[in-house]
Design an enzyme around this catalytic site. Structure first.
Site, PDB file in Angstrom:
ATOM      1  N   ASP A 133       0.941  -1.003   0.284  1.00  0.00           N
ATOM      2  CA  ASP A 133      -0.014  -0.054   0.064  1.00  0.00           C
ATOM      3  C   ASP A 133       1.005   0.766   0.008  1.00  0.00           C
ATOM      4  O   ASP A 133       2.056   1.036   0.216  1.00  0.00           O
ATOM      5  CB  ASP A 133      -1.284  -0.036   1.071  1.00  0.00           C
ATOM      6  CG  ASP A 133      -0.129  -0.054   2.634  1.00  0.00           C
ATOM      7  OD1 ASP A 133       0.848  -0.289   2.665  1.00  0.00           O
ATOM      8  OD2 ASP A 133      -0.861   0.393   3.533  1.00  0.00           O
ATOM      9  N   GLU A 141     -10.231  -0.412   4.713  1.00  0.00           N
ATOM     10  CA  GLU A 141      -9.805   0.314   5.931  1.00  0.00           C
ATOM     11  C   GLU A 141     -11.749  -0.415   5.707  1.00  0.00           C
ATOM     12  O   GLU A 141     -12.251  -1.620   4.982  1.00  0.00           O
ATOM     13  CB  GLU A 141     -11.029   1.899   5.402  1.00  0.00           C
ATOM     14  CG  GLU A 141      -9.448   2.873   5.043  1.00  0.00           C
ATOM     15  CD  GLU A 141      -8.697   3.151   6.821  1.00  0.00           C
ATOM     16  OE1 GLU A 141      -9.105   2.476   7.681  1.00  0.00           O
ATOM     17  OE2 GLU A 141      -7.416   3.961   6.061  1.00  0.00           O
TER      18      GLU A 141
HETATM   19  C1  GLP Z   1      -0.758   1.432   8.434  1.00  0.00           C
HETATM   20  C2  GLP Z   1      -0.323   0.520   6.581  1.00  0.00           C
HETATM   21  C3  GLP Z   1      -0.067  -0.690   6.967  1.00  0.00           C
HETATM   22  C4  GLP Z   1       0.103  -1.090   8.237  1.00  0.00           C
HETATM   23  C5  GLP Z   1      -0.641  -0.938   9.590  1.00  0.00           C
HETATM   24  C6  GLP Z   1       0.221  -1.376  10.588  1.00  0.00           C
HETATM   25  O1  GLP Z   1      -1.302   2.444   8.044  1.00  0.00           O
HETATM   26  N1  GLP Z   1      -0.497   0.790   5.874  1.00  0.00           N
HETATM   27  O2  GLP Z   1       0.453  -1.754   5.774  1.00  0.00           O
HETATM   28  O3  GLP Z   1       1.054  -2.748   8.868  1.00  0.00           O
HETATM   29  O4  GLP Z   1      -0.643   0.789   8.803  1.00  0.00           O
HETATM   30  O5  GLP Z   1       0.814   0.111  11.207  1.00  0.00           O
HETATM   31  P1  GLP Z   1       1.804  -0.315  12.133  1.00  0.00           P
HETATM   32  O6  GLP Z   1       2.829  -2.083  12.057  1.00  0.00           O
HETATM   33  O7  GLP Z   1       2.730   0.678  12.447  1.00  0.00           O
HETATM   34  O8  GLP Z   1       0.895  -0.264  13.699  1.00  0.00           O
END
Ligand code: GLP
Length: 238
Positions: A68, A143
């Site tokens: 993403d 989402e």
């Molecule tokens: C972000 C990314 C995701 C990620 C998720 C969790 O928004 N778009 O790809 O896996 O949120 O992030 P984190 O590992 O920093 O909690």
């Protein structure tokens, strides 16, 4: 019913994930990996990259697709998913020529999603997908919503995503998300979901105990037949 593998801390969880990636690549050197960013998987990627010297040829055929991206940030923005992946793995291993990624500043975001979807149609399915768990249950930028999208698409970012710590260093607020879709993730031959830290206690509990619902996209992983859910003790309640 999902059964998490619980590790004492973030480091041991990351080490296990890295070892799973190594053994997968030993069996399928030309595997297509789909990689999330965020803070959770960075230590896994760092540990994986350390195998470059120890296992000659391990990364000679691997292909990587970026899960993403924040739409509207420059690719060079330190907060972009692009920079996270390049710094942790892609540039470290010299994988640029076997790396496919959403452009974060596309002239036409819909056309950019069609480009990635067409590439995945020709080169997929994903062999191994590494995912993190969003605080609101998102996977990539899939989402919570009444309906989810199957393939690469432009996403409206939730307030929760717009508060993500990755954006603390962003030059400005992203306008939209670019993400692979739920079918792309569910069709992956294997999925590793990493969940770490006390902030993920609530989301993890909901994943483990809640119903399968588009309100919490990660819950759809309960339908996946080959999921490894790795978490650290800090993410477990009680
Ligand atoms: C972000 C990314 C995701 C990620 C998720 C969790 O928004 N778009 O790809 O896996 O949120 O992030 P984190 O590992 O920093 O909690």
């Amino acid at each position: 019913m999902l059964r998490p593998h619980v590790f004492p801390d973030h480091e041991t969880m990351s080490q296990d994930a890295a070892e799973r990636l190594v053994s997968f690549l030993r069996q399928k050197p030309d595997a297509l990996l789909c990689l999330a960013t965020g803070s959770t998987p960075m230590d896994t990627y760092r540990r994986l990259a350390l195998h470059r010297a120890a296992v000659p040829g391990l990364f000679d055929q691997v292909r990587v697709v970026k899960l993403d991206e924040w739409g509207g940030l420059a690719m060079e923005d330190p907060a972009s998913c692009e920079q996270y992946l390049r710094r942790s793995l892609v540039d470290v291993l010299g994988l640029r020529h076997r790396y496919v990624a959403f452009n974060s500043l596309p002239a036409d975001p819909q056309a950019e999603c069609r480009r990635i979807a067409a590439w995945l149609e020709r080169n997929g399915p994903i062999d191994l997908c590494v995912l993190g768990l969003g605080l609101n249950g998102h996977l990539g930028f899939n989402e919570p919503a009444a309906a989810l999208q199957p393939h690469a698409h432009v996403a409206r970012l939730s307030d929760s995503s717009l508060s993500h710590s990755m954006l603390d260093r962003a030059s400005h607020r992203p306008e939209f998300g670019l993400t692979l879709g739920m079918a792309d993730l569910l069709l992956a031959r294997q999925v590793i979901l990493l969940v770490s830290g006390p902030a993920k206690r609530g989301p993890l509990e909901r994943l483990l105990e809640g119903p399968i619902s588009t309100d919490f996209p990660a819950s759809l992983l309960q339908l996946h037949g080959n999921l490894a859910l790795l978490c650290d003790q800090a993410a477990m309640s009680g």
